[in-house]
Every structure is written in C-alpha cells, then in structure tokens.
Design a protein around this motif. Structure first.
Motif, PDB file in Angstrom:
ATOM      1  N   HIS A 172      17.622 -94.145  51.851  1.00  0.00           N
ATOM      2  CA  HIS A 172      17.873 -95.215  50.881  1.00  0.00           C
ATOM      3  C   HIS A 172      17.878 -96.592  51.526  1.00  0.00           C
ATOM      4  CE1 HIS A 172      21.954 -96.330  52.179  1.00  0.00           C
ATOM      5  NE2 HIS A 172      22.116 -95.052  52.467  1.00  0.00           N
ATOM      6  N   VAL A 173      17.858 -96.639  52.853  1.00  0.00           N
ATOM      7  CA  VAL A 173      17.944 -97.906  53.575  1.00  0.00           C
ATOM      8  C   VAL A 173      16.645 -98.686  53.393  1.00  0.00           C
ATOM      9  CG1 VAL A 173      18.218 -98.979  55.834  1.00  0.00           C
ATOM     10  CG2 VAL A 173      19.535 -96.935  55.250  1.00  0.00           C
ATOM     11  N   ARG A 174      16.775 -99.986  53.177  1.00  0.00           N
ATOM     12  CA  ARG A 174      15.613-100.846  52.997  1.00  0.00           C
ATOM     13  C   ARG A 174      15.553-101.913  54.083  1.00  0.00           C
ATOM     14  NH1 ARG A 174      16.011-103.486  47.331  1.00  0.00           N
ATOM     15  NH2 ARG A 174      18.096-103.961  48.163  1.00  0.00           N
ATOM     16  N   VAL A 175      14.362-102.366  54.361  1.00  0.00           N
ATOM     17  CA  VAL A 175      14.201-103.478  55.293  1.00  0.00           C
ATOM     18  C   VAL A 175      14.941-104.691  54.727  1.00  0.00           C
ATOM     19  CG1 VAL A 175      12.541-105.065  56.349  1.00  0.00           C
ATOM     20  CG2 VAL A 175      11.997-102.630  56.147  1.00  0.00           C
ATOM     21  N   GLY A 176      15.772-105.291  55.549  1.00  0.00           N
ATOM     22  CA  GLY A 176      16.592-106.421  55.120  1.00  0.00           C
ATOM     23  C   GLY A 176      18.040-106.072  54.871  1.00  0.00           C
ATOM     24  N   ASP A 177      18.376-104.774  54.785  1.00  0.00           N
ATOM     25  CA  ASP A 177      19.774-104.372  54.619  1.00  0.00           C
ATOM     26  C   ASP A 177      20.572-104.727  55.870  1.00  0.00           C
ATOM     27  OD1 ASP A 177      19.356-103.343  52.114  1.00  0.00           O
ATOM     28  OD2 ASP A 177      19.352-101.238  52.722  1.00  0.00           O
ATOM     29  N   TRP A 178      21.849-105.099  55.642  1.00  0.00           N
ATOM     30  CA  TRP A 178      22.750-105.372  56.761  1.00  0.00           C
ATOM     31  C   TRP A 178      23.099-104.083  57.501  1.00  0.00           C
ATOM     32  CZ3 TRP A 178      24.032-109.938  58.779  1.00  0.00           C
ATOM     33  CH2 TRP A 178      23.923-111.075  57.986  1.00  0.00           C
ATOM     34  N   VAL A 179      23.228-104.182  58.831  1.00  0.00           N
ATOM     35  CA  VAL A 179      23.692-103.063  59.652  1.00  0.00           C
ATOM     36  C   VAL A 179      24.673-103.585  60.694  1.00  0.00           C
ATOM     37  CG1 VAL A 179      21.649-101.597  59.372  1.00  0.00           C
ATOM     38  CG2 VAL A 179      21.711-103.298  61.209  1.00  0.00           C
ATOM     39  N   VAL A 180      25.565-102.697  61.127  1.00  0.00           N
ATOM     40  CA  VAL A 180      26.525-103.003  62.183  1.00  0.00           C
ATOM     41  C   VAL A 180      26.424-101.910  63.238  1.00  0.00           C
ATOM     42  CG1 VAL A 180      28.972-103.213  62.773  1.00  0.00           C
ATOM     43  CG2 VAL A 180      28.109-104.234  60.657  1.00  0.00           C
ATOM     44  N   LEU A 188      31.114-102.526  78.183  1.00  0.00           N
ATOM     45  CA  LEU A 188      32.124-103.252  77.410  1.00  0.00           C
ATOM     46  C   LEU A 188      32.498-102.417  76.189  1.00  0.00           C
ATOM     47  CD1 LEU A 188      30.457-106.771  77.664  1.00  0.00           C
ATOM     48  CD2 LEU A 188      32.357-105.881  79.033  1.00  0.00           C
ATOM     49  N   ASP A 189      33.597-101.678  76.290  1.00  0.00           N
ATOM     50  CA  ASP A 189      34.002-100.740  75.252  1.00  0.00           C
ATOM     51  C   ASP A 189      34.191-101.423  73.906  1.00  0.00           C
ATOM     52  OD1 ASP A 189      34.046 -98.960  77.281  1.00  0.00           O
ATOM     53  OD2 ASP A 189      36.224 -98.738  77.393  1.00  0.00           O
ATOM     54  N   GLY A 190      33.814-100.726  72.859  1.00  0.00           N
ATOM     55  CA  GLY A 190      34.136-101.140  71.505  1.00  0.00           C
ATOM     56  C   GLY A 190      33.464-102.411  71.048  1.00  0.00           C
ATOM     57  N   THR A 191      32.293-102.717  71.591  1.00  0.00           N
ATOM     58  CA  THR A 191      31.585-103.937  71.195  1.00  0.00           C
ATOM     59  C   THR A 191      30.888-103.732  69.852  1.00  0.00           C
ATOM     60  OG1 THR A 191      31.232-104.619  73.483  1.00  0.00           O
ATOM     61  CG2 THR A 191      29.765-105.550  71.824  1.00  0.00           C
ATOM     62  N   ALA A 192      31.064-104.671  68.948  1.00  0.00           N
ATOM     63  CA  ALA A 192      30.436-104.608  67.627  1.00  0.00           C
ATOM     64  C   ALA A 192      29.437-105.745  67.489  1.00  0.00           C
ATOM     65  CB  ALA A 192      31.489-104.701  66.522  1.00  0.00           C
ATOM     66  N   THR A 193      28.262-105.442  66.953  1.00  0.00           N
ATOM     67  CA  THR A 193      27.241-106.442  66.677  1.00  0.00           C
ATOM     68  C   THR A 193      26.676-106.184  65.296  1.00  0.00           C
ATOM     69  OG1 THR A 193      25.548-105.090  67.749  1.00  0.00           O
ATOM     70  CG2 THR A 193      26.611-106.768  69.096  1.00  0.00           C
ATOM     71  N   ALA A 194      26.104-107.200  64.689  1.00  0.00           N
ATOM     72  CA  ALA A 194      25.576-107.075  63.328  1.00  0.00           C
ATOM     73  C   ALA A 194      24.180-107.666  63.249  1.00  0.00           C
ATOM     74  CB  ALA A 194      26.497-107.775  62.326  1.00  0.00           C
ATOM     75  N   GLY A 195      23.414-107.174  62.279  1.00  0.00           N
ATOM     76  CA  GLY A 195      22.065-107.677  62.049  1.00  0.00           C
ATOM     77  C   GLY A 195      21.503-107.033  60.794  1.00  0.00           C
ATOM     78  N   ILE A 196      20.199-106.941  60.732  1.00  0.00           N
ATOM     79  CA  ILE A 196      19.554-106.323  59.573  1.00  0.00           C
ATOM     80  C   ILE A 196      18.588-105.239  60.030  1.00  0.00           C
ATOM     81  CG2 ILE A 196      19.728-108.430  58.194  1.00  0.00           C
ATOM     82  CD1 ILE A 196      16.672-108.786  58.701  1.00  0.00           C
TER      83      ILE A 196
END
Length: 498
Positions: A172-180, A188-196
């Motif tokens: 169901h995922v589409r190009v342009g959907d947010w992801v983390v 570096l433990d527990g690093t979070a990053t976001a994008g699409i």
C-alpha cells in the motif's frame, strides 16, 4: 564513483568502519505490543515525529557480532614492505589481535525476544550480543538466515518479555509517503531519521533476484543494516539493507527490503529454521530486442534458457538450451527476474505448466518443481563467469564469414580442454573479428567458440553460412550460442538484410 554498500559496520584495524560505541540510550521497556493505532497519522507534513519514535524505539536493538576468524576476508599482503605482513595478519611477533566484530541493527517482532536483522550482519558469527534501548546486553542465537533476501532471525537467550513492533503489507506504500528509520548508524544507538519513499520496486539495487527494493531518502548509514523503516502509524514497512554512496555515508539513497517480502521469509524461518524455494534447474538470461527479433518475437518478453542442469526438473521435462519460457502456470513471464520469483514462490513438488518457444513454435511442457539448492551449492555447480575473462590471442587462418565479420575454424581437442567442453560437443572457433562489426560490438572475441547458430548445433563453416543465409532471408539477426572462458550464453548478431 558511486557504488552500493551494505549498511553493516565492521570493526578491525585497517578495516575499521567505526571508532567506538556510543553510550546506550536509557529507556524503560515494558513487554507490550506497540499499538500502531495509538499514533494517528497527521495530514500532510507532520508537526513532529516525537510521539511515533517514542513508541517504537524501545523495540529497536543494536546487534554486535563477534565473527569467526575464518569468516573474515583478510586484506591482500602482496607487495607490503618487510615487517608489515605480521601487522596485518594480527599483532607484531605473532600475537593475534582481538576477534573481529561487526555492528548492525535489528528489532523485536515478538515479546519472546524474536529479532529480525540482516543476513550480512550475522554471517560468520561466532557470538551475537544485542543491546536493548534501556542499555541491557543480552546474548542471542541465530534461528535461521536467508542469504538470497538478506534476512535473518535471532532469539535472545534466557527468555523475558520485550516490547515489539509488527510488519505491515508494504504494497500500500506510495512514492512520497513519509517514513521513519530507527537504528544504530556508526554505533550511535537509537538514532531516528525521517524522509519519504523515493521509489518502489527497485530491481537494480542489489544482487538478489528475490527482492524488489523500496528506496527511501531517510538518512541511513553504516550500522543501520537490519533496522526497521516505519510508516507514520508505527508499522514496519521495510528492513534497511543497503545504501548507494561514494563514501559509505548517507547521500539520500537507501534501500529497504519491503515488509511483505521480509515477513514471508521471517515466517518460514520461524516455522522451519530455513527458507525453501521452488527450482526448475536452468540458468537463464534476459531477452534483449535483438535476441527477441532473432527468435521472431515481437516483444522482448520471456526468459531465455542458457543452460539446463542435467537430471534436473527442467531436463526431465524436456526443456532445452535456447528455449524461451513465455508463461509459467498461465502467467506471462516478463523477464528472467520475473521467472525466478514465480518459480521461487511455487511449492516444492508442485506440478507446473511451462509454455515455451522452440524453433519458432510454441509448446507447453509439464514439470515437477524441485527444491532450490543453497547458494553455495549452486555456485560450486555453476561457477560464476569471470568478470574480466582473459582475452584470447588473435589466431590466424580460418574461413571468413563476411556477413558476421568473423573468421572461423573447426574445434580441436585443445579447444575442448581450454573451455571444458565435452568430447561430443562441436562448434567453430573464431580466429578473427572485424573491429567495426556488430559481432565485435556485442562482445565476441577471437578464441570464442560458436556452439549454435539459428537454434542448431554447428560444426562446419558451411553450416554457419547456411544459418547466416537463413537469417538474412528472414530479415532477422542471427542468434548464436557462444562459449568462452567467461561461460556460455546467447547473442544476436546483425547479418544485414536481403
């Protein structure tokens, strides 16, 4: 030059990819399923990812692997100054250095301590330790691993109750959907990053024929291997596997194994400890436009059989070199990758229908699928071609084939030995190739052997001439089967029209 890198971190002297471990992030973790519905996806750009990350990060772990010494590729020692060999083998005076280690990421998928990570993170492991988000170090064992999809399943020792996350269907995922993405980049433990999501269905992002990768631009780096990619509901929609980078650092191009692929592999491993796939026993090559035209096909769709494994399912069903597989169980085959995936997803022992094109005629054969051997067994049975085969010296003489731009001579016993050909195999050795010919442009070189022309075995220059004439009358390229030190395959060569 940009190239694909696994996102694993490896330790060791000259091969070190990180300098040390970051202090663990101390968080409390209770044994509960991460409830995706508790994080309502915002409309448009989210104001913050904080609530999402707070909920899912306790399920993400660091994976530290002490590797077996025999599993680590050692650097070449040739050409080093005197005294440096001992340094690179271990410590001076013969004292060995610490066991090599690698570092990746993973995530709990069950409160019993079941963890998903990458195969390449734990490959060659002698000892595995996972570090939880609240700083606990716990030994873990490999439940099973699948090299073909780069998925591995671990389980912590001693039991317990752990927070966990769940897979969602990534279709169901589409190009342009947010992801983390959450993981352990550079230790570096527990690093979070976001994008699409940047693209879906990437087939050229790795060597696996069984994974159509999801491309993301959420920054992932070395050490992120095996970590999860989340949607905004907190579901796992991918397993981070590789990056495309000139330096090993993030440049905005990362690749994740889609959740629908990963979850199916994980379930097989949990159920049986290993992954099985259907197998028909052929090596295949893609159809290009010239090969398709030489066979009378209007479109380059299907998979061309380059070789057949003796006494394999395909051989017993009557498939032959040069056959083009058009459909499998009634489904159109788009290309060789499509065939590999469809066969791999079919149950072992199942009866299957294969429609083929042979000598311009379509026919349907029935075969019973076997179990695909391990990658190691396949590699030993069918060695991979050399990436840069040794060029043959140009040989004098031979009968000129002006339409092909080559000269040829009969095969000798020495040629059979050089190319590991059977005594009953015939062909023509190419002695010269015109540099401006289509044959030269297609990679044909002196010393190569033409085994077939126009779908028929040849052993004389007259038979090759007849095949050239037939292709010219049909106004098609001539399909040649060529054998050399790099292997055996098909190539279509222009012979000119009438």
């Amino acid at each position: 030059m940009k190239y694909l890198r696994r996102t694993l971190m490896a330790g060791g002297a000259a091969l070190a990819l990180f300098a040390g471990f970051a202090a663990p992030t101390l968080l409390s973790a209770t044994a509960q399923e991460i409830n995706p519905t508790a994080v309502a996806p915002p409309h448009g750009a989210p104001g913050s990812f904080a609530d999402l990350i707070e909920r899912v990060r306790p399920a993400v772990v660091s994976v530290t692997v002490r590797q077996r010494p025999d599993a680590v590729q050692q650097p070449s020692l040739e050409g080093l100054p005197p005294g440096f060999e001992e340094f690179f083998r271990g410590r001076p005076n013969g004292r060995q250095g610490p066991a090599p280690t690698s570092l990746g990421s993973g995530f709990f998928i069950g409160q019993d301590g079941t963890i998903v990570t990458n195969h390449h993170v734990v490959e060659g492991a002698e000892e595995i330790t996972i570090r939880t988000s609240d700083g606990r170090d716990i030994p873990a064992d490999i439940v099973g691993s699948d090299e073909a999809t780069d998925i591995a399943v671990l389980r912590v020792r001693g039991g317990g109750r752990f927070p966990y996350v769940t897979f969602d269907d990534a279709r169901h995922v589409r190009v342009g959907d947010w992801v983390v993405a959450v993981g352990n980049p550079f230790g570096l433990d527990g690093t979070a990053t976001a994008g699409i999501v940047s693209a879906m269905g990437r087939t050229d992002a790795g060597s696996s024929a069984y994974v159509d990768y999801m491309q993301i631009d959420a920054p992932i780096n070395r050490g992120n291997s095996g970590g999860p990619t989340f949607d905004l509901a907190g579901n796992v929609i991918g397993v981070n596997s590789a990056i495309f980078s000139p330096t090993g650092g993030n440049v905005g191009i990362g690749f994740a194994i889609p959740a629908n692929t990963a979850s199916a592999i994980v379930q097989q491993i949990i159920n049986s400890g290993r992954v099985t796939r259907g197998w028909i026993g052929v090596s295949i090559q893609p159809l290009d436009a010239d090969i398709a035209s030489s066979l009378g096909l209007e479109e380059a769709r299907g998979a061309l059989i380059a070789s057949v494994t003796p006494d394999g399912p395909a051989a017993r069903a009557g498939l032959q070199q040069g056959d083009v597989i058009l459909t499998f169980n009634g489904q159109q085959i788009e290309n060789s990758r499509d065939l590999t995936q469809r066969v791999g997803a079919t149950a072992i022992g199942a009866n299957s229908r294969v429609e083929i094109l042979r000598n311009g005629r379509r026919q349907t054969l029935n075969l019973r699928l076997g179990e695909r051997p391990s990658e190691q067994t396949l590699a030993s049975t069918n060695p991979a071609p050399n990436a840069t085969p040794e060029p043959e010296q140009e040989q004098q003489g031979g009968v000129a084939q002006s339409s092909l731009g080559v000269s040829v001579r009969p095969l000798t016993a020495e040629d059979r030995t050089r190319l590991s050909l059977r005594a009953n195999e015939n062909g023509l050795v190419i002695t010269t190739v015109e540099p401006t010919s289509d044959a030269a442009q297609k990679g044909i070189r002196p010393g190569d052997v033409i085994m077939q022309a126009g779908g028929r075995a040849i052993r004389t220059a007259a038979e090759l001439t007849a095949a050239v004439d037939a292709a010219r009358r049909a106004n098609r390229p001539l399909l040649l089967q060529v054998s050399n030190r790099a292997g055996r395959g098909f190539v279509a060569v222009d012979v000119g029209g009438q």
